[in-house]
Design an enzyme around this catalytic site. Structure first.
Site, PDB file in Angstrom:
ATOM      1  N   PRO A   9       0.790  -1.221   0.000  1.00  9.32           N
ATOM      2  CA  PRO A   9       0.000   0.000   0.000  1.00  9.32           C
ATOM      3  C   PRO A   9       0.827   1.278   0.000  1.00  9.32           C
ATOM      4  O   PRO A   9       1.859   1.364   0.673  1.00  9.32           O
ATOM      5  CB  PRO A   9      -0.822  -0.100   1.293  1.00  9.32           C
ATOM      6  CG  PRO A   9      -0.105  -1.094   2.136  1.00  9.32           C
ATOM      7  CD  PRO A   9       0.527  -2.063   1.188  1.00  9.32           C
ATOM      8  N   ASN A  10       0.340   2.219  -0.787  1.00  4.79           N
ATOM      9  CA  ASN A  10       0.886   3.581  -0.893  1.00  4.79           C
ATOM     10  C   ASN A  10       2.203   3.651  -1.669  1.00  4.79           C
ATOM     11  O   ASN A  10       2.708   4.743  -1.935  1.00  4.79           O
ATOM     12  CB  ASN A  10       1.056   4.230   0.496  1.00  4.79           C
ATOM     13  CG  ASN A  10      -0.264   4.311   1.240  1.00  4.79           C
ATOM     14  OD1 ASN A  10      -1.227   4.839   0.694  1.00  4.79           O
ATOM     15  ND2 ASN A  10      -0.332   3.767   2.432  1.00  4.79           N
ATOM     16  N   ARG A  17       4.988  10.837  -2.731  1.00  3.72           N
ATOM     17  CA  ARG A  17       4.676  10.649  -1.325  1.00  3.72           C
ATOM     18  C   ARG A  17       5.889  10.944  -0.444  1.00  3.72           C
ATOM     19  O   ARG A  17       6.943  10.334  -0.631  1.00  3.72           O
ATOM     20  CB  ARG A  17       4.280   9.180  -1.169  1.00  3.72           C
ATOM     21  CG  ARG A  17       4.169   8.689   0.227  1.00  3.72           C
ATOM     22  CD  ARG A  17       4.153   7.161   0.253  1.00  3.72           C
ATOM     23  NE  ARG A  17       3.860   6.714   1.596  1.00  3.72           N
ATOM     24  CZ  ARG A  17       4.148   5.508   2.044  1.00  3.72           C
ATOM     25  NH1 ARG A  17       4.727   4.613   1.268  1.00  3.72           N
ATOM     26  NH2 ARG A  17       3.865   5.186   3.280  1.00  3.72           N
ATOM     27  N   TYR A  22      11.027   9.021   1.193  1.00  4.72           N
ATOM     28  CA  TYR A  22      11.045   7.948   0.188  1.00  4.72           C
ATOM     29  C   TYR A  22      11.717   8.350  -1.128  1.00  4.72           C
ATOM     30  O   TYR A  22      11.831   7.519  -2.033  1.00  4.72           O
ATOM     31  CB  TYR A  22       9.605   7.471  -0.084  1.00  4.72           C
ATOM     32  CG  TYR A  22       8.945   6.902   1.150  1.00  4.72           C
ATOM     33  CD1 TYR A  22       9.413   5.739   1.740  1.00  4.72           C
ATOM     34  CD2 TYR A  22       7.854   7.551   1.741  1.00  4.72           C
ATOM     35  CE1 TYR A  22       8.822   5.219   2.886  1.00  4.72           C
ATOM     36  CE2 TYR A  22       7.252   7.038   2.889  1.00  4.72           C
ATOM     37  CZ  TYR A  22       7.739   5.878   3.456  1.00  4.72           C
ATOM     38  OH  TYR A  22       7.159   5.363   4.587  1.00  4.72           O
ATOM     39  N   ASN A  72       8.068  -5.460  -0.512  1.00  6.25           N
ATOM     40  CA  ASN A  72       7.907  -4.302   0.366  1.00  6.25           C
ATOM     41  C   ASN A  72       6.414  -4.223   0.681  1.00  6.25           C
ATOM     42  O   ASN A  72       5.619  -3.768  -0.146  1.00  6.25           O
ATOM     43  CB  ASN A  72       8.386  -3.014  -0.308  1.00  6.25           C
ATOM     44  CG  ASN A  72       8.329  -1.822   0.645  1.00  6.25           C
ATOM     45  OD1 ASN A  72       7.709  -1.895   1.701  1.00  6.25           O
ATOM     46  ND2 ASN A  72       8.967  -0.728   0.262  1.00  6.25           N
ATOM     47  N   ALA A  75       2.910  -0.570   5.011  1.00  4.90           N
ATOM     48  CA  ALA A  75       2.425  -0.584   6.402  1.00  4.90           C
ATOM     49  C   ALA A  75       1.879  -1.948   6.818  1.00  4.90           C
ATOM     50  O   ALA A  75       1.819  -2.251   8.026  1.00  4.90           O
ATOM     51  CB  ALA A  75       1.363   0.492   6.595  1.00  4.90           C
ATOM     52  N   GLU A  96      12.339  -9.370   2.609  1.00  6.36           N
ATOM     53  CA  GLU A  96      11.563  -8.186   3.027  1.00  6.36           C
ATOM     54  C   GLU A  96      12.417  -6.947   2.775  1.00  6.36           C
ATOM     55  O   GLU A  96      13.584  -6.915   3.183  1.00  6.36           O
ATOM     56  CB  GLU A  96      11.239  -8.304   4.523  1.00  6.36           C
ATOM     57  CG  GLU A  96      10.593  -7.061   5.114  1.00  6.36           C
ATOM     58  CD  GLU A  96      10.394  -7.183   6.633  1.00  6.36           C
ATOM     59  OE1 GLU A  96      10.513  -8.307   7.190  1.00  6.36           O
ATOM     60  OE2 GLU A  96      10.131  -6.147   7.258  1.00  6.36           O
ATOM     61  N   HIS A  98      12.574  -2.480   2.760  1.00  6.99           N
ATOM     62  CA  HIS A  98      11.999  -1.168   3.046  1.00  6.99           C
ATOM     63  C   HIS A  98      12.941  -0.109   2.500  1.00  6.99           C
ATOM     64  O   HIS A  98      14.169  -0.259   2.587  1.00  6.99           O
ATOM     65  CB  HIS A  98      11.804  -0.955   4.546  1.00  6.99           C
ATOM     66  CG  HIS A  98      10.909  -1.981   5.134  1.00  6.99           C
ATOM     67  ND1 HIS A  98       9.554  -1.970   4.935  1.00  6.99           N
ATOM     68  CD2 HIS A  98      11.182  -3.100   5.847  1.00  6.99           C
ATOM     69  CE1 HIS A  98       9.025  -3.028   5.521  1.00  6.99           C
ATOM     70  NE2 HIS A  98       9.991  -3.735   6.072  1.00  6.99           N
ATOM     71  N   ARG A 105      12.636   5.327  12.710  1.00  4.67           N
ATOM     72  CA  ARG A 105      11.368   6.054  12.611  1.00  4.67           C
ATOM     73  C   ARG A 105      10.465   5.748  13.817  1.00  4.67           C
ATOM     74  O   ARG A 105      10.944   5.293  14.843  1.00  4.67           O
ATOM     75  CB  ARG A 105      10.715   5.702  11.267  1.00  4.67           C
ATOM     76  CG  ARG A 105      11.615   6.104  10.088  1.00  4.67           C
ATOM     77  CD  ARG A 105      10.960   5.785   8.752  1.00  4.67           C
ATOM     78  NE  ARG A 105       9.732   6.545   8.586  1.00  4.67           N
ATOM     79  CZ  ARG A 105       8.819   6.265   7.644  1.00  4.67           C
ATOM     80  NH1 ARG A 105       9.016   5.271   6.796  1.00  4.67           N
ATOM     81  NH2 ARG A 105       7.728   6.992   7.545  1.00  4.67           N
TER      82      ARG A 105
HETATM   83  C1  DQA Z   1       8.087   1.267   4.059  1.00  2.00           C
HETATM   84  C2  DQA Z   1       8.108   1.515   5.568  1.00  2.00           C
HETATM   85  C3  DQA Z   1       6.730   1.298   6.168  1.00  2.00           C
HETATM   86  O1  DQA Z   1       6.756   1.552   7.565  1.00  2.00           O
HETATM   87  C4  DQA Z   1       5.729   2.245   5.540  1.00  2.00           C
HETATM   88  O2  DQA Z   1       4.438   2.002   6.040  1.00  2.00           O
HETATM   89  C5  DQA Z   1       5.744   2.203   4.056  1.00  2.00           C
HETATM   90  C6  DQA Z   1       7.038   2.098   3.371  1.00  2.00           C
HETATM   91  C7  DQA Z   1       9.446   1.586   3.405  1.00  2.00           C
HETATM   92  O3  DQA Z   1       9.650   1.148   2.274  1.00  2.00           O
HETATM   93  O4  DQA Z   1      10.262   2.304   3.988  1.00  2.00           O
HETATM   94  O5  DQA Z   1       4.715   2.310   3.402  1.00  2.00           O
HETATM   95  O6  DQA Z   1       7.824  -0.111   3.844  1.00  2.00           O
END
Ligand code: DQA
Length: 140
Positions: A9-10, A17, A22, A72, A75, A96, A98, A105
């Site tokens: 998501p996102n 964003r 990011y 990735n 959240a 995994e 990020h 954070r």
């Molecule tokens: C993320 C870190 C997560 O905490 C966050 O919710 C994201 C992006 C990252 O790539 O740094 O959406 O996965």
């Protein structure tokens, strides 16, 4: 190798964003660069904001369709037992990733529900986290 990248998501908003966290680059242009960098490998890409669609993708590719998954989960990383179970239930190994260093954070980002079901975790290297995950899969 055949590698499936899955963004949760996102992450469709990358480039727009919170660019201070990011970065200013959209994922599609980074993906083009990755594919040029690994011309002999097939890099598949799926993004969804829907938890169940991420699980469906993991199921679809997880039994012999790809050699590894770079995930990735956004959240959902911090909340999803269902993603944990999906990763445990397949044969392919997943890394995994990020973009940000989640440990620098907010505290709610410090725990991952999926790490224990993944081969390893790479975080904090910006978009380069995905390349590092591909390198880890290739080194397996
Ligand atoms: C993320 C870190 C997560 O905490 C966050 O919710 C994201 C992006 C990252 O790539 O740094 O959406 O996965």
């Amino acid at each position: 190798m055949k590698i499936q990248i899955i963004n949760g998501p996102n992450l469709n908003l990358l480039g727009k964003r919170e660019p201070d966290i990011y970065g200013a680059r959209g994922f599609e242009s980074y993906l083009d660069e990755l594919r040029r960098r690994y011309p002999d490998d097939e890099i598949l890409y799926f993004q969804s904001n829907v938890e169940g669609e991420l699980i469906d993708c993991i199921h679809e590719v997880g039994f012999g369709r790809v050699d590894g998954i770079v995930l990735n989960a956004g959240a959902y990383t911090h909340t999803s037992i269902a993603l944990h179970d999906a990763l445990r239930g397949i044969q392919a190994s997943a890394i995994e990733v990020h973009i940000s260093n989640v440990h620098q954070r907010e505290e709610f980002r410090h725990h991952s529900m999926i790490s224990a079901a993944c081969k390893g975790v790479i975080c904090g290297f910006g978009l380069d986290s995905y390349r590092l995950a591909i390198e880890a899969l290739k080194a397996e």
